[in-house]
Design a protein around this motif. Structure first.
Motif, short mmCIF file in Angstrom:
data_model
loop_
_atom_site.label_atom_id
_atom_site.label_comp_id
_atom_site.label_asym_id
_atom_site.label_seq_id
_atom_site.Cartn_x
_atom_site.Cartn_y
_atom_site.Cartn_z
N PRO A 57 0.83 -1.21 0.00
CA PRO A 57 0.00 0.00 0.00
C PRO A 57 0.86 1.25 0.00
N PRO A 58 0.41 2.34 -0.62
CA PRO A 58 -0.87 2.50 -1.32
C PRO A 58 -0.78 2.18 -2.82
N PHE A 59 0.20 1.39 -3.22
CA PHE A 59 0.39 1.09 -4.64
C PHE A 59 -0.47 -0.09 -5.10
N ASN A 60 -0.39 -1.20 -4.40
CA ASN A 60 -1.19 -2.36 -4.74
C ASN A 60 -1.49 -3.13 -3.46
N PHE A 61 -2.79 -3.21 -3.14
CA PHE A 61 -3.21 -3.87 -1.91
C PHE A 61 -4.71 -4.16 -2.03
N ARG A 62 -5.23 -4.90 -1.07
CA ARG A 62 -6.66 -5.22 -1.08
C ARG A 62 -7.40 -4.36 -0.06
N ASP A 63 -8.58 -3.89 -0.47
CA ASP A 63 -9.39 -3.11 0.46
C ASP A 63 -10.14 -4.04 1.40
N ILE A 69 -6.76 -2.80 -5.17
CA ILE A 69 -6.81 -1.37 -5.47
C ILE A 69 -5.42 -0.78 -5.29
N GLY A 70 -5.27 0.50 -5.61
CA GLY A 70 -4.02 1.22 -5.38
C GLY A 70 -3.58 2.02 -6.59
N PHE A 71 -2.55 2.83 -6.38
CA PHE A 71 -2.02 3.66 -7.46
C PHE A 71 -1.60 2.82 -8.64
N ASN A 72 -0.85 1.74 -8.41
CA ASN A 72 -0.39 0.90 -9.51
C ASN A 72 -1.55 0.23 -10.24
N ILE A 73 -2.57 -0.16 -9.50
CA ILE A 73 -3.72 -0.82 -10.11
C ILE A 73 -4.44 0.16 -11.04
N ASP A 74 -4.68 1.36 -10.56
CA ASP A 74 -5.31 2.37 -11.41
C ASP A 74 -4.45 2.69 -12.62
N LEU A 75 -3.13 2.78 -12.41
CA LEU A 75 -2.24 3.11 -13.51
C LEU A 75 -2.25 2.01 -14.56
N ALA A 76 -2.20 0.76 -14.15
CA ALA A 76 -2.21 -0.35 -15.11
C ALA A 76 -3.47 -0.30 -15.97
N ARG A 77 -4.60 -0.05 -15.34
CA ARG A 77 -5.85 0.01 -16.10
C ARG A 77 -5.87 1.18 -17.06
N ARG A 78 -5.33 2.31 -16.64
CA ARG A 78 -5.30 3.48 -17.53
C ARG A 78 -4.35 3.26 -18.70
N ILE A 79 -3.26 2.53 -18.46
CA ILE A 79 -2.34 2.21 -19.56
C ILE A 79 -3.07 1.39 -20.61
N CYS A 80 -3.79 0.37 -20.18
CA CYS A 80 -4.52 -0.48 -21.12
C CYS A 80 -5.57 0.31 -21.88
N THR A 81 -6.26 1.20 -21.18
CA THR A 81 -7.26 2.03 -21.84
C THR A 81 -6.62 2.93 -22.88
N GLU A 82 -5.48 3.51 -22.54
CA GLU A 82 -4.80 4.42 -23.46
C GLU A 82 -4.34 3.69 -24.72
N VAL A 83 -3.81 2.48 -24.54
CA VAL A 83 -3.32 1.70 -25.68
C VAL A 83 -4.48 1.00 -26.40
#
Length: 274
Positions: A57-63, A69-83
């Protein structure tokens, strides 16, 4: 080299960040702007299978409901959306995650893997998406007038034997260094008045400041010394996986330019460490 991946402060803190007011400043520009010339349409990347962990946490962890959830989780999803590719994110135990990537059980690992010589033989790395500077912390009344050129004889708390102590030895030798076993102990020395300043990892200090905002504040500017503090957080891919790495680098540039990286940073790091 990237600093070795270390557990961050308190697990409960990451959950508190979700509700904390955003007062952080935007990220500096870390991604290579030349990556914008590498168009993902020119390569074959039908999907990106991200691997991560659930203990950072707060990069990748379970709520509380077990959701990743976490910063890295959101970033990974946004990368896939962008590509514009399909995206999966799978959590592995930390001691198995790198081997899972090497065994082709994923396309990219976003979990703070250190860029060591051994890892460099097995993996390639994306551009840095989050640098880890060093910073001073002082009690609030002393932070406003901080001058690093006036540290002669002042007591600076630092984790003993670490890269930030080596920074002080090399660049600010006039400061009186007080070594502590941990960064938390060094920060508490400033809070308690037994040291004038703290110098160390800015991200860890930001979490501590978020927990006790009335005590202290960052003093002066951020210091970026990759040779001492590491090059920051990157995304690992199997060696030779250039299409995936290029797609990630391209997405990181786009996400910085369209404000998404700053948005994620402001969400997950209410007390900015830059």
């Amino acid at each position: 080299m990237i600093a070795a991946r270390r557990p961050l402060l308190w697990g409960a803190l990451a959950l508190s960040l979700l509700a904390a007011p955003a007062c952080a400043q935007p990220l500096p520009y870390h991604a290579d702007p030349d990556a914008r010339e590498i168009l993902p349409g020119a390569v074959s990347v039908p999907a990106i299978r991200f691997l991560t962990t659930a203990d950072f946490p707060p990069f990748n962890f379970r709520d509380g409901e077990g959701e990743l959830i976490g910063f890295n989780i959101d970033l990974a999803r946004r990368i896939c959306t962008e590509v514009n590719v399909a995206c999966t994110i799978q959590a592995w135990p930390w001691d198995q995650a790198a081997n899972a990537l090497a065994d082709s059980q994923g396309d990219a690992l976003i979990a703070g893997l250190a860029m060591t010589p051994d890892n460099g033989e097995r993996f390639d790395f994306s551009a840095t998406y989050l640098a880890l500077p060093g910073r001073f912390v002082a009690q609030r009344e002393a932070a406003a007038g901080f001058n690093p050129e006036a540290l002669a004889g002042r007591q600076v708390a630092v984790r003993a034997g670490g890269s930030h102590e080596r920074f002080l030895e090399r660049y600010l030798p006039a400061a009186a260094r007080l070594g502590f076993d941990s960064e938390i102990a060094a920060l508490e020395a400033v809070r308690d008045g037994t040291a004038d300043f703290y110098f160390g990892d800015a991200m860890r200090a930001a979490f501590w400041l978020n927990d006790d905002p009335g005590c202290c504040a960052f003093a002066g500017e951020a210091y970026f010394r990759p040779h001492l503090f590491g090059e920051g957080l990157t995304i690992a891919v199997p060696a030779g996986s250039d299409p995936v790495r290029h797609a990630i680098d391209w997405a990181l540039v786009r996400l910085k330019e369209n404000g998404t990286l700053d948005e994620l940073y402001l969400r997950w790091f209410p007390v900015g460490f830059y």
